[in-house]
Design an enzyme around this catalytic site. Structure first.
Site, PDB file in Angstrom:
ATOM      1  N   ASN A   1      20.163  30.204  35.459  1.00  0.00           N
ATOM      2  CA  ASN A   1      20.178  30.046  37.037  1.00  0.00           C
ATOM      3  C   ASN A   1      19.582  28.741  37.197  1.00  0.00           C
ATOM      4  OD1 ASN A   1      21.119  32.845  37.728  1.00  0.00           O
ATOM      5  ND2 ASN A   1      19.252  33.347  36.764  1.00  0.00           N
TER       6      ASN A   1
ATOM      7  N   SER B   1      16.269  17.037  42.905  1.00  0.00           N
ATOM      8  CA  SER B   1      16.578  15.701  43.057  1.00  0.00           C
ATOM      9  C   SER B   1      16.183  14.918  41.699  1.00  0.00           C
ATOM     10  CB  SER B   1      16.023  15.055  44.436  1.00  0.00           C
ATOM     11  OG  SER B   1      14.495  15.381  44.314  1.00  0.00           O
ATOM     12  N   SER B   2      15.721  13.606  41.965  1.00  0.00           N
ATOM     13  CA  SER B   2      16.124  12.656  40.927  1.00  0.00           C
ATOM     14  C   SER B   2      14.859  12.018  40.243  1.00  0.00           C
ATOM     15  CB  SER B   2      16.726  11.639  41.475  1.00  0.00           C
ATOM     16  OG  SER B   2      17.987  11.893  41.897  1.00  0.00           O
TER      17      SER B   2
ATOM     18  N   GLU C   1      22.438  10.996  39.003  1.00  0.00           N
ATOM     19  CA  GLU C   1      23.835  11.946  38.733  1.00  0.00           C
ATOM     20  C   GLU C   1      24.962  11.157  39.316  1.00  0.00           C
ATOM     21  OE1 GLU C   1      21.680  13.499  41.242  1.00  0.00           O
ATOM     22  OE2 GLU C   1      20.142  13.591  39.632  1.00  0.00           O
TER      23      GLU C   1
END
Length: 153
Positions: free
Chosen positions: A37, A42-43, A98
């Site tokens: 799952n 975020s990054s 991404e």
């Protein structure tokens, strides 16, 4: 308080499916993250997080993951997805970027490289290395291109 991930890997895969959702699911399976799952994050790569390309995730686990994907039902269309992990030269936190789009794998990789470099410049950090995973897919009927950075404990 949630634990901080200690391991990660970069992955990318493409697939077809009979629906947009199954094309996405099939790409997840090919990328080795289809039976977990995903918790979209975020990054930021946590400090001390180590690259483990052979990491096996337990089925059903809740896995923090930065990812990008694109699904298309336009036969012949070229789609790509890419992730990049920027590693800081001082071994503090890193940056994950991404990208997905209607473009070639090379264009996606160039976009990721530029985004990682910009993120490091903006933060005033020195970039030591970029780890990249990317994929390109020519849609047959319904296709998905996905790239991800799963994080683990």
């Amino acid at each position: 308080m949630l634990p901080t991930p200690k391991k990660y890997f970069v992955t990318a895969a493409s697939s077809e499916g009979r629906s947009k959702l199954t094309a996405f699911d099939n790409a997840l399976l090919k990328a080795r993250i289809g039976n977990v799952n995903l918790l979209r994050v975020s990054s930021i790569l946590p400090p001390g997080c180590q690259h483990d390309p052979d990491l096996v995730l337990p089925p059903g686990s809740l896995v923090p993951t930065a990812y990008g994907y694109i699904v298309s039902d336009v036969p012949g269309e070229v789609i790509s997805a890419c992730v990049g992990v920027g590693i800081n030269s001082s071994d503090t936190f890193g940056v994950i970027m991404e990208f997905s789009g209607k473009c070639s794998k090379e264009e996606a990789e160039q976009a990721i490289t530029n985004m990682v470099k910009e993120a490091f410049e903006t933060r005033g950090m020195e970039l030591k290395e970029i780890k990249i995973a990317s994929t390109e897919h020519k849609v047959e009927k319904i296709g998905c291109a996905l790239a991800a950075v799963p994080l683990w404990y």
